[in-house]
Motif scaffolding. Structure first.
Motif, PDB file in Angstrom:
ATOM      1  N   GLN A   4       5.460  49.655 101.828  1.00  0.00           N
ATOM      2  CA  GLN A   4       5.624  48.399 102.548  1.00  0.00           C
ATOM      3  C   GLN A   4       6.145  47.321 101.596  1.00  0.00           C
ATOM      4  OE1 GLN A   4       5.541  47.748 105.623  1.00  0.00           O
ATOM      5  NE2 GLN A   4       4.089  49.033 106.701  1.00  0.00           N
ATOM      6  N   LEU A   5       6.715  46.275 102.159  1.00  0.00           N
ATOM      7  CA  LEU A   5       7.118  45.136 101.354  1.00  0.00           C
ATOM      8  C   LEU A   5       5.878  44.529 100.700  1.00  0.00           C
ATOM      9  CD1 LEU A   5       9.379  43.088 100.543  1.00  0.00           C
ATOM     10  CD2 LEU A   5       8.635  41.732 102.498  1.00  0.00           C
ATOM     11  N   GLY A   6       5.939  44.358  99.380  1.00  0.00           N
ATOM     12  CA  GLY A   6       4.802  43.781  98.671  1.00  0.00           C
ATOM     13  C   GLY A   6       5.009  42.337  98.276  1.00  0.00           C
ATOM     14  N   TYR A   7       6.272  41.975  97.989  1.00  0.00           N
ATOM     15  CA  TYR A   7       6.555  40.624  97.506  1.00  0.00           C
ATOM     16  C   TYR A   7       8.044  40.366  97.657  1.00  0.00           C
ATOM     17  CZ  TYR A   7       6.072  36.485  94.487  1.00  0.00           C
ATOM     18  OH  TYR A   7       6.035  35.193  94.003  1.00  0.00           O
ATOM     19  N   TRP A   8       8.402  39.137  98.020  1.00  0.00           N
ATOM     20  CA  TRP A   8       9.812  38.743  98.053  1.00  0.00           C
ATOM     21  C   TRP A   8      10.026  37.597  97.077  1.00  0.00           C
ATOM     22  CZ3 TRP A   8       9.911  33.674  99.310  1.00  0.00           C
ATOM     23  CH2 TRP A   8       8.950  33.178 100.201  1.00  0.00           C
ATOM     24  N   SER A   9      11.255  37.496  96.576  1.00  0.00           N
ATOM     25  CA  SER A   9      11.552  36.478  95.576  1.00  0.00           C
ATOM     26  C   SER A   9      12.868  35.776  95.891  1.00  0.00           C
ATOM     27  CB  SER A   9      11.641  37.115  94.185  1.00  0.00           C
ATOM     28  OG  SER A   9      11.948  36.139  93.201  1.00  0.00           O
ATOM     29  N   ILE A 114      -0.136  43.674 109.673  1.00  0.00           N
ATOM     30  CA  ILE A 114       0.813  43.087 110.613  1.00  0.00           C
ATOM     31  C   ILE A 114       1.319  41.785 110.006  1.00  0.00           C
ATOM     32  CG2 ILE A 114       1.173  42.181 112.930  1.00  0.00           C
ATOM     33  CD1 ILE A 114       0.626  45.192 112.837  1.00  0.00           C
ATOM     34  N   ALA A 115       2.627  41.686 109.827  1.00  0.00           N
ATOM     35  CA  ALA A 115       3.192  40.516 109.165  1.00  0.00           C
ATOM     36  C   ALA A 115       2.936  39.256 109.989  1.00  0.00           C
ATOM     37  CB  ALA A 115       4.695  40.707 108.968  1.00  0.00           C
ATOM     38  N   PRO A 116       2.575  38.158 109.332  1.00  0.00           N
ATOM     39  CA  PRO A 116       2.324  36.907 110.065  1.00  0.00           C
ATOM     40  C   PRO A 116       3.601  36.350 110.679  1.00  0.00           C
ATOM     41  CG  PRO A 116       2.285  36.516 107.698  1.00  0.00           C
ATOM     42  CD  PRO A 116       2.363  37.992 107.890  1.00  0.00           C
ATOM     43  N   ARG A 117       3.433  35.644 111.786  1.00  0.00           N
ATOM     44  CA  ARG A 117       4.553  34.976 112.436  1.00  0.00           C
ATOM     45  C   ARG A 117       4.378  33.478 112.332  1.00  0.00           C
ATOM     46  NH1 ARG A 117       6.481  38.205 117.864  1.00  0.00           N
ATOM     47  NH2 ARG A 117       6.455  40.315 116.998  1.00  0.00           N
ATOM     48  N   GLY A 118       5.478  32.768 112.467  1.00  0.00           N
ATOM     49  CA  GLY A 118       5.406  31.324 112.451  1.00  0.00           C
ATOM     50  C   GLY A 118       6.474  30.729 111.568  1.00  0.00           C
ATOM     51  N   HIS A 119       6.659  29.435 111.696  1.00  0.00           N
ATOM     52  CA  HIS A 119       7.674  28.707 110.948  1.00  0.00           C
ATOM     53  C   HIS A 119       7.474  28.879 109.445  1.00  0.00           C
ATOM     54  CE1 HIS A 119      10.700  25.533 110.554  1.00  0.00           C
ATOM     55  NE2 HIS A 119       9.958  25.019 109.601  1.00  0.00           N
ATOM     56  N   GLY A 120       8.524  29.341 108.756  1.00  0.00           N
ATOM     57  CA  GLY A 120       8.470  29.531 107.315  1.00  0.00           C
ATOM     58  C   GLY A 120       8.017  30.895 106.852  1.00  0.00           C
ATOM     59  N   GLN A 121       7.557  31.742 107.767  1.00  0.00           N
ATOM     60  CA  GLN A 121       7.189  33.107 107.392  1.00  0.00           C
ATOM     61  C   GLN A 121       8.444  33.989 107.345  1.00  0.00           C
ATOM     62  OE1 GLN A 121       4.328  34.245 106.376  1.00  0.00           O
ATOM     63  NE2 GLN A 121       2.952  32.563 106.924  1.00  0.00           N
ATOM     64  N   PRO A 157      17.162  50.360 110.200  1.00  0.00           N
ATOM     65  CA  PRO A 157      15.814  49.804 110.252  1.00  0.00           C
ATOM     66  C   PRO A 157      14.787  50.787 109.692  1.00  0.00           C
ATOM     67  CG  PRO A 157      16.577  50.423 112.452  1.00  0.00           C
ATOM     68  CD  PRO A 157      17.728  50.622 111.537  1.00  0.00           C
ATOM     69  N   ILE A 158      13.944  50.304 108.802  1.00  0.00           N
ATOM     70  CA  ILE A 158      12.910  51.125 108.178  1.00  0.00           C
ATOM     71  C   ILE A 158      11.710  51.156 109.118  1.00  0.00           C
ATOM     72  CG2 ILE A 158      11.415  51.377 106.165  1.00  0.00           C
ATOM     73  CD1 ILE A 158      13.596  49.613 104.697  1.00  0.00           C
ATOM     74  N   GLU A 159      11.409  52.296 109.659  1.00  0.00           N
ATOM     75  CA  GLU A 159      10.380  52.402 110.682  1.00  0.00           C
ATOM     76  C   GLU A 159       8.999  52.090 110.097  1.00  0.00           C
ATOM     77  OE1 GLU A 159      10.839  56.232 112.526  1.00  0.00           O
ATOM     78  OE2 GLU A 159      12.538  55.542 113.743  1.00  0.00           O
ATOM     79  N   GLY A 160       8.253  51.266 110.822  1.00  0.00           N
ATOM     80  CA  GLY A 160       6.910  50.907 110.407  1.00  0.00           C
ATOM     81  C   GLY A 160       6.853  49.781 109.400  1.00  0.00           C
ATOM     82  N   SER A 161       8.005  49.224 109.016  1.00  0.00           N
ATOM     83  CA  SER A 161       8.005  48.154 108.023  1.00  0.00           C
ATOM     84  C   SER A 161       7.463  46.860 108.618  1.00  0.00           C
ATOM     85  CB  SER A 161       9.430  47.920 107.513  1.00  0.00           C
ATOM     86  OG  SER A 161       9.480  46.825 106.635  1.00  0.00           O
ATOM     87  N   GLU A 162       6.621  46.162 107.836  1.00  0.00           N
ATOM     88  CA  GLU A 162       6.058  44.864 108.233  1.00  0.00           C
ATOM     89  C   GLU A 162       6.263  43.863 107.104  1.00  0.00           C
ATOM     90  OE1 GLU A 162       4.699  43.473 110.843  1.00  0.00           O
ATOM     91  OE2 GLU A 162       4.720  45.197 112.174  1.00  0.00           O
ATOM     92  N   PRO A 163       7.069  42.798 107.295  1.00  0.00           N
ATOM     93  CA  PRO A 163       7.930  42.594 108.454  1.00  0.00           C
ATOM     94  C   PRO A 163       9.083  43.583 108.441  1.00  0.00           C
ATOM     95  CG  PRO A 163       8.412  40.962 106.792  1.00  0.00           C
ATOM     96  CD  PRO A 163       7.214  41.725 106.297  1.00  0.00           C
TER      97      PRO A 163
END
Length: 229
Positions: A4-9, A114-121, A157-163
């Motif tokens: 899964q995605l662990g960190y973005w930069s 489950i990846a959070p939703r909302g402005h800035g996420q 699309p990577i299946e099961g990826s969050e986000p």
């Protein structure tokens, strides 16, 4: 979970300037600068790093960093030996096609299932490769990734990826990946980017909600997306 995605930069020349820009655009708040000059965004699994620091925009979770490094090398990729950080371990890696990515271990602090939703996420991300079939096979072997049918822009699309994440063809080696963030109103976000000194095309409609590609005031390119699902 591994893979899964662990960190973005977001990699920028001036982290202080970036805090002013993104703080107003997304309402972000920030932690204290780290030893490498990085600054975490509070409430998100990402942050800013110096553009000269060679930190990939996409870092993938691995429970056992040492084993993951060995596995990358065994599959024909490359990986640094890794370094310990305050909240875990990190290394830079690349697949046999040259697609760059990070490996990150975050013991006791994994992102939510489950990846959070909302402005800035973060809405979705792309990992770029010059050889999509070769990279797809590599990441399937490394992380067990499987893929849906190619999207309208050709990304897998990577299946099961969050986000949601995509493995996307891109021949520009320096463009290791891209990030698209959720906004309440794409048209308003475009106007805010322009007012803050960035550039932006007008938001365009898509089946998933209005989207615009924009550039901040330090020439970092990202996306804003008003999701409708």
């Amino acid at each position: 979970m591994d893979g899964q995605l662990g960190y973005w930069s977001i990699n920028v020349p001036d982290a202080d300037r970036a805090q002013r820009f993104y703080g107003e655009l997304f309402g972000w708040s920030f932690g204290e600068p780290g030893g490498s000059g990085g600054v975490n965004v509070q409430g998100c699994w990402g942050g800013f790093h110096p553009v000269s620091g060679e930190v990939s925009p996409i870092a993938v979770l691995s429970t056992d960093l040492t084993a993951a490094i060995s596995r990358v090398r065994a599959l024909g990729g490359t990986a640094d030996d890794g370094q310990q950080m305050p909240h875990g371990g990190y290394t830079e890696a690349a697949d046999p096609a040259g697609a760059r990515f990070g490996l990150v271990a975050l013991p006791g602090a994994e992102p939510p299932a489950i990846a959070p939703r909302g402005h800035g996420q973060l809405g979705y991300w792309n990992l770029f490769t010059a050889d999509q079939p070769r990279s797809a096979e590599f990441f399937s072997s490394l992380f067990g990734w499987s893929y849906g049918g190619a999207g309208s822009a050709g990304g897998l699309p990577i299946e099961g990826s969050e986000p949601l994440g995509f493995l996307s063809a891109n021949s520009i080696a320096a463009a290791a990946g891209s990030l698209t963030f959720q906004v309440e109103d794409a048209a308003v976000a475009v106007q805010t980017v322009r007012r803050l000194g960035g550039t932006a095309g007008d938001a365009i409609d898509s089946p998933y909600g209005p989207f615009a590609q924009v550039t901040d005031d330090q020439n970092y390119v990202f996306g804003v997306w008003q999701r409708t699902d």
